[in-house]
Motif scaffolding. Sequence first.
Motif, short mmCIF file in Angstrom:
data_model
loop_
_atom_site.label_atom_id
_atom_site.label_comp_id
_atom_site.label_asym_id
_atom_site.label_seq_id
_atom_site.Cartn_x
_atom_site.Cartn_y
_atom_site.Cartn_z
N LEU A 127 0.85 -1.19 0.00
CA LEU A 127 0.00 0.00 0.00
C LEU A 127 0.89 1.24 0.00
O LEU A 127 1.78 1.36 0.85
CB LEU A 127 -0.91 0.02 1.23
CG LEU A 127 -2.27 -0.65 1.05
CD1 LEU A 127 -2.12 -2.15 0.83
CD2 LEU A 127 -3.16 -0.38 2.24
N GLN A 128 0.65 2.13 -0.92
CA GLN A 128 1.58 3.25 -1.11
C GLN A 128 1.05 4.58 -0.62
O GLN A 128 1.82 5.52 -0.41
CB GLN A 128 1.97 3.34 -2.59
CG GLN A 128 2.71 2.11 -3.07
CD GLN A 128 3.13 2.20 -4.52
OE1 GLN A 128 2.62 2.99 -5.29
NE2 GLN A 128 4.10 1.37 -4.89
N ASP A 129 -0.24 4.70 -0.41
CA ASP A 129 -0.81 5.97 0.03
C ASP A 129 -0.75 6.06 1.55
O ASP A 129 -1.33 5.22 2.26
CB ASP A 129 -2.25 6.10 -0.46
CG ASP A 129 -2.85 7.44 -0.08
OD1 ASP A 129 -2.68 8.40 -0.86
OD2 ASP A 129 -3.47 7.54 1.00
N ALA A 130 -0.06 7.07 2.07
CA ALA A 130 0.13 7.21 3.51
C ALA A 130 -1.20 7.38 4.23
O ALA A 130 -1.39 6.88 5.35
CB ALA A 130 1.05 8.38 3.81
N GLY A 131 -2.14 8.08 3.61
CA GLY A 131 -3.45 8.27 4.23
C GLY A 131 -4.19 6.96 4.39
O GLY A 131 -4.81 6.70 5.43
N ASN A 132 -4.13 6.11 3.36
CA ASN A 132 -4.77 4.79 3.46
C ASN A 132 -4.14 3.96 4.56
O ASN A 132 -4.83 3.31 5.36
CB ASN A 132 -4.65 4.04 2.12
CG ASN A 132 -5.61 4.55 1.07
OD1 ASN A 132 -6.64 5.15 1.38
ND2 ASN A 132 -5.29 4.31 -0.19
N GLU B 171 -3.18 -0.45 -3.97
CA GLU B 171 -4.34 0.32 -4.38
C GLU B 171 -4.76 0.06 -5.83
O GLU B 171 -5.95 0.10 -6.16
CB GLU B 171 -4.07 1.82 -4.21
CG GLU B 171 -4.06 2.30 -2.78
CD GLU B 171 -2.69 2.22 -2.11
OE1 GLU B 171 -2.53 2.79 -1.02
OE2 GLU B 171 -1.77 1.57 -2.68
N GLY B 172 -3.80 -0.21 -6.71
CA GLY B 172 -4.13 -0.42 -8.11
C GLY B 172 -4.05 -1.87 -8.55
O GLY B 172 -4.88 -2.36 -9.32
N GLN B 173 -3.06 -2.60 -8.02
CA GLN B 173 -2.78 -3.96 -8.49
C GLN B 173 -3.44 -5.04 -7.64
O GLN B 173 -3.49 -6.21 -8.05
CB GLN B 173 -1.26 -4.18 -8.51
CG GLN B 173 -0.52 -3.19 -9.40
CD GLN B 173 0.98 -3.23 -9.17
OE1 GLN B 173 1.50 -4.13 -8.52
NE2 GLN B 173 1.69 -2.23 -9.69
#
Length: 263
Positions: A124-129, A215-217
């Motif tokens: 997971l790359q989004d810090a908010g997520n 998030e995408g893959q």
Amino acid sequence: MSSGPPWLPITARDNPQLQRLRKLAQDASAYRKMGGVWLEGDHLARAALQRGMRPALALITDVAAQQESLRALADQALKVLVVSPALFKTVSGLESPAQIGFDLQLPPPWRIDPQADSVVLDRLQDAGNVGTILRSAAALGFRQVLALKGTAALWSPKVLRAGMGAHFGLRLVEGLSVADLDALRVPLLATSSHTDALLHEADLPSPCAWVMGHEGQGVEDALMARCALRIGIPQPGGEESLNVASAASICLYESARRRLTQA
């Protein structure tokens, strides 16, 4: 004479202690080399103190120091630096900086607890997520979060802010490979559009480890192959997919709900 920590006024932008804080506040992975984390704002500061942690240093503006509650908060540190709001802003990574922050020693690394209810974060790359999932995990009784390599740095300032203090109640292990998850002795569950069952119908094991994918893959194939169940979240509104943090909250809540109703 006060028995509190020393309060030191700082006016130089290039003060070495401010340079350290600036690095911690503005570089997402600096904590790994520097052994400390930057907690900005009174909410995160209080969350750390409530878990029995004492910061090495507090940074507070001369304006905030006039407020009794913030002054008392700063007094919990071993040392206090007092700066102008303009100088604090050079440290902060925020558009609207808080007026107080802590330099907290990075907690010692955890080992995987094989039997713990867990959440696995797969790149997971989004810090908010990531921070939102940590917050949901802490609230819903999932005390262990395992982050695979490629996931946003768990102790970065952005993840800390999104976690709203959840970090201090969790067992956090990061930098893992898929093979490292062999240490778990609980079933892995993943959300997928190619499902074995829908969430409200599935027989959810407890304890378990929910896997949340990129998030995408989505979830990596090698990790998906290790999952005992692939579970779909019903979406009667017809949308193609859910935000991963929303999906995690739904799944963790359903597990927690089952435990409560079956207790």
